[in-house]
Design a protein around this motif. Structure first.
Motif, PDB file in Angstrom:
ATOM      1  N   SER B 104       0.872  -1.177   0.000  1.00  0.00           N
ATOM      2  CA  SER B 104       0.000   0.000   0.000  1.00  0.00           C
ATOM      3  C   SER B 104       0.920   1.242   0.000  1.00  0.00           C
ATOM      4  CB  SER B 104      -0.958  -0.017   1.186  1.00  0.00           C
ATOM      5  OG  SER B 104      -0.265  -0.019   2.422  1.00  0.00           O
ATOM      6  N   ARG B 105       1.038   1.930   1.119  1.00  0.00           N
ATOM      7  CA  ARG B 105       1.967   3.075   1.169  1.00  0.00           C
ATOM      8  C   ARG B 105       2.428   3.302   2.600  1.00  0.00           C
ATOM      9  NH1 ARG B 105      -1.840   8.553   0.384  1.00  0.00           N
ATOM     10  NH2 ARG B 105      -3.156   8.153   2.186  1.00  0.00           N
ATOM     11  N   ARG B 106       3.394   4.213   2.748  1.00  0.00           N
ATOM     12  CA  ARG B 106       3.970   4.555   4.057  1.00  0.00           C
ATOM     13  C   ARG B 106       4.601   3.332   4.739  1.00  0.00           C
ATOM     14  NH1 ARG B 106       4.162   9.048   4.765  1.00  0.00           N
ATOM     15  NH2 ARG B 106       5.094   8.673   6.807  1.00  0.00           N
ATOM     16  N   ASP B 142       7.551  14.314   1.089  1.00  0.00           N
ATOM     17  CA  ASP B 142       6.776  13.134   1.520  1.00  0.00           C
ATOM     18  C   ASP B 142       5.278  13.467   1.476  1.00  0.00           C
ATOM     19  OD1 ASP B 142       5.788  10.928   3.621  1.00  0.00           O
ATOM     20  OD2 ASP B 142       7.847  10.386   3.135  1.00  0.00           O
ATOM     21  N   ASN B 143       4.451  12.657   2.133  1.00  0.00           N
ATOM     22  CA  ASN B 143       3.008  12.906   2.123  1.00  0.00           C
ATOM     23  C   ASN B 143       2.407  12.426   3.427  1.00  0.00           C
ATOM     24  OD1 ASN B 143       0.191  13.164   0.897  1.00  0.00           O
ATOM     25  ND2 ASN B 143       0.252  10.963   1.361  1.00  0.00           N
ATOM     26  N   GLU B 144       1.729  13.298   4.119  1.00  0.00           N
ATOM     27  CA  GLU B 144       0.935  12.934   5.304  1.00  0.00           C
ATOM     28  C   GLU B 144       1.681  12.042   6.287  1.00  0.00           C
ATOM     29  OE1 GLU B 144      -2.632  11.293   3.617  1.00  0.00           O
ATOM     30  OE2 GLU B 144      -3.346  13.219   2.909  1.00  0.00           O
ATOM     31  N   TYR B 145       2.743  12.589   6.864  1.00  0.00           N
ATOM     32  CA  TYR B 145       3.427  11.857   7.947  1.00  0.00           C
ATOM     33  C   TYR B 145       2.405  11.398   8.968  1.00  0.00           C
ATOM     34  CZ  TYR B 145       7.942  13.981   6.504  1.00  0.00           C
ATOM     35  OH  TYR B 145       9.053  14.371   5.831  1.00  0.00           O
ATOM     36  N   TRP B 265      -2.172  21.423   4.987  1.00  0.00           N
ATOM     37  CA  TRP B 265      -2.864  20.236   5.504  1.00  0.00           C
ATOM     38  C   TRP B 265      -3.919  19.775   4.517  1.00  0.00           C
ATOM     39  CZ3 TRP B 265      -7.773  19.291   8.117  1.00  0.00           C
ATOM     40  CH2 TRP B 265      -8.659  20.363   8.060  1.00  0.00           C
ATOM     41  N   ASP B 266      -4.360  18.540   4.730  1.00  0.00           N
ATOM     42  CA  ASP B 266      -5.289  17.893   3.819  1.00  0.00           C
ATOM     43  C   ASP B 266      -6.655  17.855   4.484  1.00  0.00           C
ATOM     44  OD1 ASP B 266      -3.064  17.694   2.302  1.00  0.00           O
ATOM     45  OD2 ASP B 266      -2.763  15.541   2.598  1.00  0.00           O
ATOM     46  N   SER B 267      -7.578  18.586   3.914  1.00  0.00           N
ATOM     47  CA  SER B 267      -8.860  18.863   4.567  1.00  0.00           C
ATOM     48  C   SER B 267      -9.988  18.063   3.933  1.00  0.00           C
ATOM     49  CB  SER B 267      -9.140  20.371   4.452  1.00  0.00           C
ATOM     50  OG  SER B 267     -10.407  20.658   4.991  1.00  0.00           O
ATOM     51  N   TYR B 268     -10.495  17.103   4.695  1.00  0.00           N
ATOM     52  CA  TYR B 268     -11.570  16.209   4.229  1.00  0.00           C
ATOM     53  C   TYR B 268     -12.724  16.272   5.222  1.00  0.00           C
ATOM     54  CZ  TYR B 268      -8.163  14.462   0.906  1.00  0.00           C
ATOM     55  OH  TYR B 268      -7.258  14.383  -0.116  1.00  0.00           O
ATOM     56  N   PRO B 269     -13.493  17.343   5.172  1.00  0.00           N
ATOM     57  CA  PRO B 269     -14.479  17.595   6.238  1.00  0.00           C
ATOM     58  C   PRO B 269     -15.451  16.445   6.471  1.00  0.00           C
ATOM     59  CG  PRO B 269     -14.212  19.544   4.851  1.00  0.00           C
ATOM     60  CD  PRO B 269     -13.451  18.431   4.181  1.00  0.00           C
ATOM     61  N   MET B 314      -3.467  21.764   1.159  1.00  0.00           N
ATOM     62  CA  MET B 314      -2.827  21.081   0.026  1.00  0.00           C
ATOM     63  C   MET B 314      -3.792  20.124  -0.658  1.00  0.00           C
ATOM     64  SD  MET B 314      -0.140  21.008  -1.775  1.00  0.00           S
ATOM     65  CE  MET B 314       1.463  21.416  -1.034  1.00  0.00           C
ATOM     66  N   GLU B 315      -4.703  19.539   0.130  1.00  0.00           N
ATOM     67  CA  GLU B 315      -5.706  18.654  -0.467  1.00  0.00           C
ATOM     68  C   GLU B 315      -7.068  19.057   0.096  1.00  0.00           C
ATOM     69  OE1 GLU B 315      -4.725  14.531   0.084  1.00  0.00           O
ATOM     70  OE2 GLU B 315      -2.657  14.794  -0.600  1.00  0.00           O
ATOM     71  N   GLN B 316      -7.958  19.434  -0.792  1.00  0.00           N
ATOM     72  CA  GLN B 316      -9.310  19.819  -0.382  1.00  0.00           C
ATOM     73  C   GLN B 316     -10.289  18.799  -0.944  1.00  0.00           C
ATOM     74  OE1 GLN B 316     -10.787  22.446   1.570  1.00  0.00           O
ATOM     75  NE2 GLN B 316     -12.353  20.901   1.222  1.00  0.00           N
TER      76      GLN B 316
HETATM   77 ZN   LIG Z   1      -3.680  12.595   0.596  1.00  0.00          ZN
END
Ligand SMILES: [Zn+2]
Ligand SMILES: [Zn+2]
Ligand SMILES: [Zn+2]
Lengths: 624, 624, 624
Positions: B104-106, B142-145, B265-269, B314-316
């Motif tokens: 997958s990732r990370r 990187d992405n989303e530590y 930040w990555d905002s996913y309300p 960064m991500e909406q």
């Molecule tokens: Zn993301």
């Protein structure tokens, strides 16, 4: 066909002195079939290569001597302890990476070729000794594939086999990378031997990877079963059977069934209500001691299809069981009702599990027809009653049903892999559709996606079907697709060809979120938003104006998961429903069976049907 | 500053032939920034040491050629498969001792120095090629530590590094024994190499041990990020960014942020409402398709602080996502509302994730601005609308807020380690305080515990702050300490010096246990019993007469966890609140933003604000 | 006997300079006993073989110098870190196969003979130094066997020992196969060394296997304790004690108690209400800050039996604890009430845990009699009050109780292994019976199944007793058997001899399923259907006409699990109950104790008893 009754018997559990009396009482009860040797490997081959068939010969002699027809089993669900010494790596491995050890049953990995060879060897040995024995009228291979979550194994054997399966399917690794979309998170492989089994990853593995592993795992069951079936084919002409367990979805029963002659299943209505039915607490309370009124019928219709018309109930619950979270007793009449319901759906044999309750080991609290003290349990009386009634009713002949429902194992694997909503469950969706059809008075055929034709039905429902076969778009039947039908490819991708109609977007909804559909019910769990073309006809819309059911190019598209009321509205729009309330009706060539799963009197066309009772009509008259 | 819009784009997921049209449509939509290469390692270096930048060059050429500013990413969140062959031990290990595998990732442990060096190497390679390229306007590392619980790892590398960290921090083992109180259960060590990671113990390990391990784990993230940042500093003058994920608390974002130029930040309300908000079911139902009305604002204010004034989304979220338990669609207007809200809090850029929905792999059900069929999804229309509105509104300038809230990652680790009540959650406590401030109409700054000064605010709340910094006791602002504030030392002990005021005792309360506070609300979850001195002034007491809020030496002590009503009472006592009901108000230099997260019309000073809509006021007039 | 008070003290946690003042304050409070050295191994033997008793000598000198009687402990619940270097395999192994590591306490496997020898060695070393020291008045061995689920271990040491235990018990492997019914699923063994521990199997292992392993595991605790007890017997004449923890059922306390002189237990009423009481939420809310009104009394009566009349409360909760899910404070008066209740049931000593709250490590939030700041906590005041009241009341003498209840650890293991219903819990069943007896005003003795006689009681209840001893069928007391009593053999099989009366069948019922018993309550959880003989007398039937209580051959058979109302009906039929409402009454030789666990005034024979208060009557007069 005149249906018959059977029973599951374990002579090795009892003193030889009891066998003759047991056989006599079976016959007296009206039983004609007896299944034996299912778990007896340690007694048939106590030491590797040293067979001790003598006791079994004797048991067969006594049983057949009383006129009983024997179903012989291969005992491969319970490999003996010495097998583990021989193949310490034959154990399946669970998702956490732990071997699933010896000490209960089904302790083998379907991918272990050494154990597969041993299974063939014991099948051959039994075949050689009993294959041409006229007292053996049928064979059962293994027991309840997949029970206790035993299809999926993360063993090294499974890994190697899966890599080979991938190489076979995709040819070269780039094809696999493209098919799976491995570029997404840089998961691209350069060699098949880099592919691990899809577990223990940091977050969700690629769904295409997971689906491929599920297809592979199902294929391993088919291959394992086929190996035994082939061994027995050389040795016998008697029909080959497997006894499937209720709501086991991890392998394709149609694939396994293709290698066998008769499908059978193990029907535990009250256990299943407790441990594998998606339903409200109120519903479960209402049917606590009867079982769900559609769960058994669904499986009957499914296995009639898997068995290409020939099917049995190999194990019928006769009283309280031991393995559900709670184990109440069936209400009086239910054992008889379940038996008759199976017959109404075409069962050739209904066989009770088990003859006498064992006073030891795991299932000692599982009722039999006799108590451990050898006293008749309530189920015994009801079995005897059914035997008498069968004699009275005579032959029953099935006919093509009014309506059909498509059921597809790979669709279950697809949505399990990519549920999108935490409670999106394919089986539940299909069972709810089936229930709606039954509430509408329909007699139902369940068909695989590979059916050559879907013609000749009033309506065909195909909810949640992953891909749409051409035969389904080219039928004269009214077809309802959706929700979610045809929205993924076989590689679990969104189809991007122009010819695949797709929703604009889909939503999964939490359990308490219901969307009202104009006094006609609610959308629950799932809703799709479609761009309905001007040429299409919207039949039902929700309160927000979204199409819930619409017709497009002569097909019906269901764009949401309906609740019970909405299902009834939908079917009412499509066919001339004959609502049956709490009763269930099944029509055969000459008979109408009306079944009352409730504990209260119900009325059917002026006839009173008592709680936990049924009526049979022939030529307009009630004959039972 | 005039805010801008961006989008996340993965050219490697699409046919090259589509890139130019994609770029043109981005520009047409009003987008000016595009983020690329985030997960593309397997395409940038398919074989170790062999770089294939050509495709990326081409993509940059096309994107920049259309006038888009590029954010280049280091792809280190997705190490390719060959990396695992090189470093089989680079995987993180979970609490049960299982490696978290490739697929997958990370999939890396922050303590693995080999992988850290590889990360620096790819950052350098990208820096060399694109560091001075004027088309690259910013870098993401990187992405989303921490996403998918990836900060804490129980690997052998982590163990060795932790032992070294302890040796560094404590100098000699006796100091550590004393600091941790290891005498308690004879856990005293004689050497640093005896210290295991705090998992798999029979019962709770020493909380000081656990807290030290959490401090260490956070430091490893900082060190890992710093290594990449340093590599890029040599190569580029463009600003460095990391995109943090919502409610990730396992590492200190202020520490990581100190090495970067911009926080994002990555905002996913809607995803966050489902999967990481502590709230009642009724609240979640009300905001199901909008997201919580304070969760985004909280993070906006937090990252403005982490970014020392400079921050992005960064991500909406642009439509339904795939990863929450349930994934309904945003109500019409919400994508626009979320974007404007971020701008109101000072976002320089709001970047949608993602351009086009991928038809394959893990996130295929995650909406983009375009559907997989390349048709505009609803979010696209709203993004374009925001772009037009930005052009109309012009520059927006932030100002110091009315009130401040202290947020401290180490406090979260302290209470996670020593919760005392099963549901004592620092984030929840702080978010509830933040919500109360917002209901009172306050514009809020979020400050770290290391802030040089807390001066100049109407009120500063510091709930659950583990230790109290001097700057907080020596400010001209009204400070509210508690509940639990200052009740443990940095080594997670109860302070025993005379200068630490402490409650006599503290109680954790089960969820349904509420203690009434004289018609002014209730105490929930937590209550402290203080010996209030005669010189102190009790402001609010509960029905049993216990002080809930009192003033002592010019500071306010909150001795309990308030429910919503009690919070409102408390703030009403301390400041001149301007309650905003269901609306949220944020004031900048020249504008007032009024946001309506509900789905119903609301009224603000005579102005009607529709559901899922906002108003902007300037010089007393509504300009939007 | 005049009861005394004690306290648990850890001199090694505090500066030596504080010891003298501590001792003086203990004496001042009315405390006469002090327990020390419980977890001090790392301070007594910091390096293997190198003892440092000097500090302990000094502490004893100071404590005894103030007149306190010392309880010396063996510190074996907390082996120091060097022990793990010596015996890396001494750790217990959990059900998933993971070693339970160093870093908290109880990190040893009872089957590890190396650690057992070390435990004997430290006990001997302490015995040699302090065994004849007149200042040491009693010894405690280890601490809370079984706390944190530490009885069952799946280590290799346990496996080997279990195989030996089986060889010992069954003699030859065929006897074991037959006893366990291993033929059932071909689990037959050919050698004892094939027997694995019963975990990680595919589905449930053979219950006989599991029960044997539980018997073995209990025997290992007994053997471990006996080894230390024998070592101390040579060294001292002071009484030997173990402090059992509440509701620990995994080993047979009667077996361990047989090797000791005094039983003691650790009483945490509020913690236990939260974390180990089966009760409704309403009940738990009512008693949240008091504890369940019967849970302590049950344990008092149990340990009076385990201690053959001699018993203590070794740890008494003095304020909020730290280890329950939620930790509210006791209401004012409860610490005193708990202490008096223990005395009423015959406690020789009630010892508070602990003297001063530790400001560090795992239990830093666990109240003591003093706060970490050395200020008296509320519990201190109440302890001092009890000390004064004891002086006033004088000696209290126990007498034989009105009624008896049979309690049997092996029955718990049997039903845990073979529950048949997901919530069938032996402890709950027995505690509910005990509660019913207390509501009926009875003073109760708890007896083991091995009691020589059950004569002389008004009534003896034996619910859920796995096997029925002859002494129970041959007593002059009224005996009530059931539910489930006598329905399995010692090998966990259904008895098949003619002399074992058995139900026709049994049902487990889900939580919400209640069956009405004619306005006299309900059957819940469990119901049996018996064939009641004509010679039997049915006393209570349910609405369906099934016998719920009947008399047969002079014994009473309870065929169901009663709810509270039905229990009261049943006891009302059998004895002359004196219902006490919410009060609890205990009668000794000369005193009547009336305890009010509620927070409201109650009335007892015209006397008002305040909430959280008690009354003591002597010769008809209230003396407290
Ligand atoms: Zn993301
Ligand atoms: Zn079966
Ligand atoms: Zn303790």
């Amino acid at each position: 066909m005149i249906p018959e009754l059977g029973v599951c018997y374990y002579p090795e559990h009892w003193d030889e002195a009891m066998w003759a009396e047991d056989a006599a009482r079976m016959v007296e009860t009206g039983i004609t079939w007896v299944r034996i040797a299912e778990f007896a490997w340690s007694r048939l081959e106590p030491v590797p290569g040293h067979f001790t068939f003598e006791w079994l010969d004797k048991a067969i002699g006594i049983l057949a001597g009383h006129g009983l027809k024997v179903v012989m089993c291969t005992p491969t669900a319970t490999p003996p302890r010495w097998m583990i010494d021989r193949y310490p790596d034959m154990l399946a491995v669970d998702g956490a990476g732990q071997p699933r050890t010896f000490g209960s049953r089904r302790h083998y990995c379907f991918s272990h070729l050494g154990y597969r060879a041993e299974s063939v060897r014991i099948a051959q040995a039994l075949g050689e000794r009993y294959g041409r024995d006229p007292r053996i009228h049928a064979w059962q291979i293994d027991n309840e594939y997949g029970c206790h979550d035993t299809v999926i194994s993360y063993s090294d054997h499974a890994k190697t086999a899966f890599q080979g399966w991938c190489a076979q399917r995709y040819g070269d690794i780039k094809t696999l990378n493209t098919a799976w979309g491995n570029v997404f998170w840089s998961i691209e492989y350069t060699d098949f031997d880099q592919i691990a089994l899809p577990h223990l990853t940091v977050t969700q593995p690629n769904p295409a990877h997971e689906l491929a592993f599920r297809r592979f795992s199902s294929d391993q069951v088919t291959a394992y079963n086929r190996a035994q079936a082939q061994a027995l084919r050389h040795a016998t002409d008697a029909p080959l059977i497997h006894n499937y367990m209720g709501r086991i979805l991890e392998f394709d029963h149609f694939d396994v069934g293709a290698d066998l002659d008769i499908a059978s299943w193990d029907s535990y209505p009250i256990g299943f209500l407790s441990d594998r039915l998606d339903a409200s607490e109120a519903h479960k309370a209402k049917y606590l001691q009867q079982g769900d009124p559609d769960m058994q019928a669904f499986h009957h219709d499914l296995y009639r299809s898997v068995g290409k018309g020939r099917w049995w109930v190999m194990e019928q619950q006769p009283g309280p069981v031991n393995w559900a979270p709670y184990n109440p007793a069936p209400l009086e009449g239910m054992v008889r009702l379940w038996t008759w319901e199976a017959i109404a759906h075409g069962a050739e044999v209904v066989s009770y599990f088990r003859w006498r309750q064992a006073p030891f080991a795991q299932e000692q609290m599982h009722a039999g027809l006799l108590t451990p003290q050898n006293i008749p349990a309530p189920g015994m009386t009801e079995a005897a009653q059914v035997a008498r009634e069968i004699a009275q009713i005579g032959a029953i002949t099935q006919k093509k049903a009014d309506a059909a429902l498509v059921f597809d194992y790979a669709s279950d694997w697809s949505w399990t892999t990519l549920p999108q909503g935490a409670d999106f469950t394919y089986f539940r969706l299909v069972l709810e559709a089936y229930k709606a059809m039954r509430r509408a008075g329909l007699t139902v055929d369940i068909l695989p996606v590979t059916a050559r034709s879907f013609d000749g039905y009033d309506v065909v429902l195909a909810p949640g079907l992953a891909q749409i076969p051409d035969s389904l778009t080219q039928t004269d039947s009214k077809v309802v697709l959706g929700p979610r039908t045809g929205t993924v490819t076989e590689e679990l991708r969104i189809p991007t060809s122009d010819t695949s109609p797709l929703p604009q977007f889909s939503e999964s909804l939490p359990p308490d979120h219901k969307r009202s559909v104009q006094d006609a019910g609610h959308v629950v769990h799932w809703q799709e938003t479609w761009d309905v073309a001007d040429s299409d006809q919207t039949i039902i819309s929700d309160d927000a104006g979204k199409a819930v059911l619409f017709e497009s190019d002569g097909q019906f598209r269901l764009a949401a998961w309906p609740d019970e009321t909405l299902w009834d509205t939908i079917l009412g729009q499509l066919i001339a429903a004959k609502p049956t309330g709490d009763l269930r009706v099944r029509t055969t060539q000459d008979h109408i069976f009306v079944i009352n799963y409730t504990n209260e009197d119900q009325s059917y066309e002026g006839h009173k049907i008592k709680g936990c009772d049924l009526a049979i009509f022939k030529d307009g008259s009630r004959i039972l």
